[in-house]
Write an enzyme that holds these catalytic residues in place. Structure first.
Site, PDB file in Angstrom:
ATOM      1  CB  CYS A   2     -27.040  85.841  58.757  1.00  0.00           C
ATOM      2  SG  CYS A   2     -27.631  87.337  57.985  1.00  0.00           S
ATOM      3  NE  ARG A  27     -22.858  80.598  56.365  1.00  0.00           N
ATOM      4  CZ  ARG A  27     -23.202  79.592  55.589  1.00  0.00           C
ATOM      5  NH1 ARG A  27     -22.430  78.545  55.511  1.00  0.00           N
ATOM      6  NH2 ARG A  27     -24.309  79.626  54.891  1.00  0.00           N
ATOM      7  CD1 TRP A  74     -25.195  89.658  53.070  1.00  0.00           C
ATOM      8  CD2 TRP A  74     -23.045  89.197  53.410  1.00  0.00           C
ATOM      9  NE1 TRP A  74     -24.538  89.844  51.893  1.00  0.00           N
ATOM     10  CE2 TRP A  74     -23.229  89.576  52.058  1.00  0.00           C
ATOM     11  CE3 TRP A  74     -21.764  88.866  53.854  1.00  0.00           C
ATOM     12  CZ2 TRP A  74     -22.180  89.620  51.150  1.00  0.00           C
ATOM     13  CZ3 TRP A  74     -20.729  88.906  52.937  1.00  0.00           C
ATOM     14  CH2 TRP A  74     -20.922  89.280  51.600  1.00  0.00           C
ATOM     15  CG  ASN A  98     -28.844  82.966  60.005  1.00  0.00           C
ATOM     16  OD1 ASN A  98     -28.540  84.030  60.524  1.00  0.00           O
ATOM     17  ND2 ASN A  98     -28.016  81.935  59.913  1.00  0.00           N
ATOM     18  N   GLY A  99     -32.242  84.410  57.575  1.00  0.00           N
ATOM     19  CA  GLY A  99     -33.331  84.269  56.605  1.00  0.00           C
ATOM     20  C   GLY A  99     -34.039  85.602  56.448  1.00  0.00           C
ATOM     21  CD  GLU A 479     -18.590  84.243  33.669  1.00  0.00           C
ATOM     22  OE1 GLU A 479     -17.889  85.167  33.240  1.00  0.00           O
ATOM     23  OE2 GLU A 479     -18.424  83.744  34.796  1.00  0.00           O
ATOM     24  CE  LYS A 483     -15.735  81.622  36.191  1.00  0.00           C
ATOM     25  NZ  LYS A 483     -16.244  82.971  36.139  1.00  0.00           N
ATOM     26  CD  GLU A 486     -11.728  83.348  35.939  1.00  0.00           C
ATOM     27  OE1 GLU A 486     -12.829  82.791  36.075  1.00  0.00           O
ATOM     28  OE2 GLU A 486     -11.415  84.384  36.530  1.00  0.00           O
ATOM     29  CG  HIS A 502     -17.788  87.768   9.797  1.00  0.00           C
ATOM     30  ND1 HIS A 502     -18.062  88.155   8.506  1.00  0.00           N
ATOM     31  CD2 HIS A 502     -18.994  87.613  10.390  1.00  0.00           C
ATOM     32  CE1 HIS A 502     -19.366  88.252   8.326  1.00  0.00           C
ATOM     33  NE2 HIS A 502     -19.963  87.923   9.470  1.00  0.00           N
ATOM     34  CE  LYS A 598     -14.288  85.695  44.882  1.00  0.00           C
ATOM     35  NZ  LYS A 598     -14.871  85.106  43.682  1.00  0.00           N
TER      36      LYS A 598
END
Ligand code: M6R
Length: 603
Positions: A2, A27, A74, A98-99, A479, A483, A486, A502, A598
């Site tokens: 938000c 945002r 949001w 907000n919050g 992951e 990263k 990428e 192996h 994205k």
């Protein structure tokens, strides 16, 4: 996440608020609204992009002095609807916030008993009615405002305007950012939840800290904290907008890594209760007759799926299977109706995951989306959805989306385990305690970041990287490798540590860099032996562990923890920072790596 703006002065309040909201668009939001107080209140709210709000306000004119507040929302509590959009209002007061107000249910219950009625499902609306209630026993608006905020638990940055003081804006900050800019010459005040809307409007600003509250009138600021009235020194505002959006970080990816502790708190908020996990997004009956969960995703989201499969089986004692979206859709899978199909996606638009979800629905399976973007295609298609609340992620390489997905899936594994009676009370409490400690584990310390920055210069070449780990640290190794490749364009692979012998160990030599995840709380000795096997074949080894490892070429020390998930999240930070620092040294565009998008809406 938000955004908040506010304005008081003689310039065009409508344009200033709408421009400010535009600056906060980066945002992410799903509805927006504005209230302007001249003689009377004018309130406008709309779902979707700002254009809708701009159209609604087209014929509205502001003349002379006015006071206004605006918001981009949001969705957290309640869907993105017009009724749930801010500003919320009572009989003579409007508010933006907000919050998350953690005790809003108790406050709402009391206010309902007193005869107040609510038009939204939000936590925010309680604040405005509480203020009007407190006014009945207060001498001044300010006293009522103080009493109101003293009853709120949770996080807030809020602006409140009330009809009999049209030249004043009340504000308070606890846990969510709030900034004030003052134009002393013209007696104007500007509020915003980040720097961007203030750039070009004012030169000096006050960054409020937690516990501060007060009001502005003309060019004056009256400011309090728990010790009483205080004076605050103004700071200089950054001049460049993109710099402001990055909030002092070099890249969006860096900012997103640093804000993980905060967004994960948002993910947990309202869902982790004292002795249970509560999701109001779906009824418990969703699991009636379900014997298996099928997790389906792509890329980083696939890694969260794979990592959480360890949690569903170990913590929730519930059967799971994990599928790549791109494979699942063409493999003519055997689907049975005792399977809950869970699609995991940051963007909610990934074509392969979406097509797999469609297939599952067409086969009559119940479906659940775990997603960061409300109203995305995947959220709209699934029967139910759990939003991850990471806020918009700008860096193409996903970081905070991964962390928040992991937290949602961890909560879901506890939820399912408890629902099926697979976890006793003590086991639930232990997992809940661990969940609550995750945000702290995600704080990036200067020491850790500095160490990784220095060490990264040794990892700019070589013929490849192995990221290795066991158990849930294996998907984390995958992951870490994703990263690094990428954004650095270096060749990296993730492996289960026990798989080296192996085949992959044939590649070991000094130019093969092994990044080894060595937690203390799970399979320590086994993983250690696997690392030693690679060391004996002369691979260059960087160990990430809370325990000393004498044979390592490099060593990144993590903190000791009593639960493997806390080790998991801290090591996640390390691999994210390491990839980013290597890519920065190679002078790559960290936020927009080559060949990647994205949101992958093609197969
Ligand atoms: O939006 P999604 O989570 O569905 O995206 C899936 C992948 O495309 C995404 O995770 C991709 O791997 C990212 N670039 C990871 O950093």
């Amino acid at each position: 996440m938000c955004g908040i703006v506010g304005y008081l002065g003689r310039e065009n309040c409508k344009d200033i608020l709408l421009d400010g909201l535009k600056e906060l668009e980066y945002r992410g939001y799903d509805s927006a609204g504005v209230t302007i107080l001249q003689e009377e209140f004018a309130n406008f709210r709309s779902v979707g992009k700002l254009d809708g709000l701009v159209n609604k306000m087209e014929d509205f004119q502001v003349e002379g002095f006015s006071t206004g507040i605006g918001h981009t929302r949001w969705a957290t509590h309640g869907k993105p609807t017009e009724d749930n959009a801010h500003p919320h209002y009572g009989s003579f007061t409007h508010i933006v916030h907000n919050g998350i107000i953690e005790n809003y249910i108790e406050i709402k219950r009391e206010l309902l008993q007193k005869g107040y009625s609510f038009t939204s499902q939000t936590d925010t609306e309680v604040i405005v009615h509480l203020f009007e209630e407190k006014l009945k026993s207060s001498e001044t608006n300010f006293e009522a405002f103080q009493k109101t905020i003293s009853e709120l638990d949770g996080a807030y940055a809020l602006l409140l305007i009330t009809k009999d003081e049209p030249h004043r804006i009340y504000f308070a900050k606890e846990g969510s950012p709030l900034i004030l800019g003052t134009d002393f010459e013209n007696g104007e005040q500007f509020f915003a939840s980040s720097d961007a809307p203030l750039i070009g409007k004012v030169k000096s600003v006050i960054y409020f800290v937690d516990g501060e509250f007060g009001f502005v009138e003309g060019e004056r600021v009256t400011l309090y904290n728990s010790t009483g009235e205080i004076e605050k020194i103004y700071s200089q505002l950054p001049k460049d907008r993109e710099v402001a959006q990055k909030e002092g970080f070099r890249y969006f990816m860096e900012k997103e890594i640093y804000e993980q502790f905060q967004v994960v708190s948002d993910t947990l908020m309202g869902r982790v209760l004292d002795s249970k996990i509560d999701f109001d997004e779906f009824p418990p009956e969703l699991f009636d007759g379900i014997n298996e969960i099928k997790l389906c995703a792509c890329g980083t989201s696939y890694h969260t799926a794979l990592a959480s499969s360890y949690l569903f089986e170990r913590v929730g004692k519930f059967r799971v299977s994990v599928e790549f979206g791109s494979e699942f859709r063409y493999k003519n899978p055997l689907l049975t109706k005792d399977t809950l199909f869970v699609a995991i996606s940051q963007s909610g638009e990934t074509a392969d995951t979406l097509a797999s979800l469609k297939m599952a629905k067409n086969s009559g399976l119940r479906t659940l989306a775990i997603c960061n973007v409300d109203n995305s295609s995947i959220v709209r298609l699934a029967d139910h959805s759990l939003l991850t609340r990471a806020g918009i992620e700008k860096g193409v390489a996903s970081t905070k989306a991964f962390a928040t997905q992991m937290v949602v899936l961890y909560m879901l594994s506890i939820y399912v385990g408890k629902l099926r009676g697979n976890l006793n009370v003590d086991e639930v409490l232990k997992e809940i305690q661990t969940l609550r400690e995750i945000p702290n584990t995600l704080q990036v310390t200067d020491d850790l970041h500095e160490k990784i920055k220095r060490l990264s210069k040794r990892y700019l070449h070589g013929h490849g990287f192995f990221f290795i780990g066991r158990d849930i640290f294996y998907p984390l190794a995958l992951e870490g490798a994703l990263k690094l490749k990428e954004i650095s364009y270096l060749h990296a692979e993730g492996y289960p540590a026990g798989e080296m012998k192996h085949g992959p160990i044939a590649l070991a030599d000094p130019e093969l860099f092994t990044i080894a995840l060595l937690p203390k709380t799970i399979l320590y000795e086994k993983t250690k032996s696997n690392i030693e096997e690679l060391g004996a074949r002369d691979s260059t080894i960087c160990v990430i562990s809370p325990e000393n490892f004498d044979l390592a070429d490099d060593f990144i020390r993590t903190k000791p923890h009593n639960h493997y998930m806390l080790e998991f999240f801290e090591m996640m930070l390390v691999v994210q920072l390491l990839s980013m620092e290597v890519a920065i040294r190679l002078q790559n565009d960290v936020d927009m790596p080559r060949n990647l998008a994205k949101s992958v809406t093609v197969e």
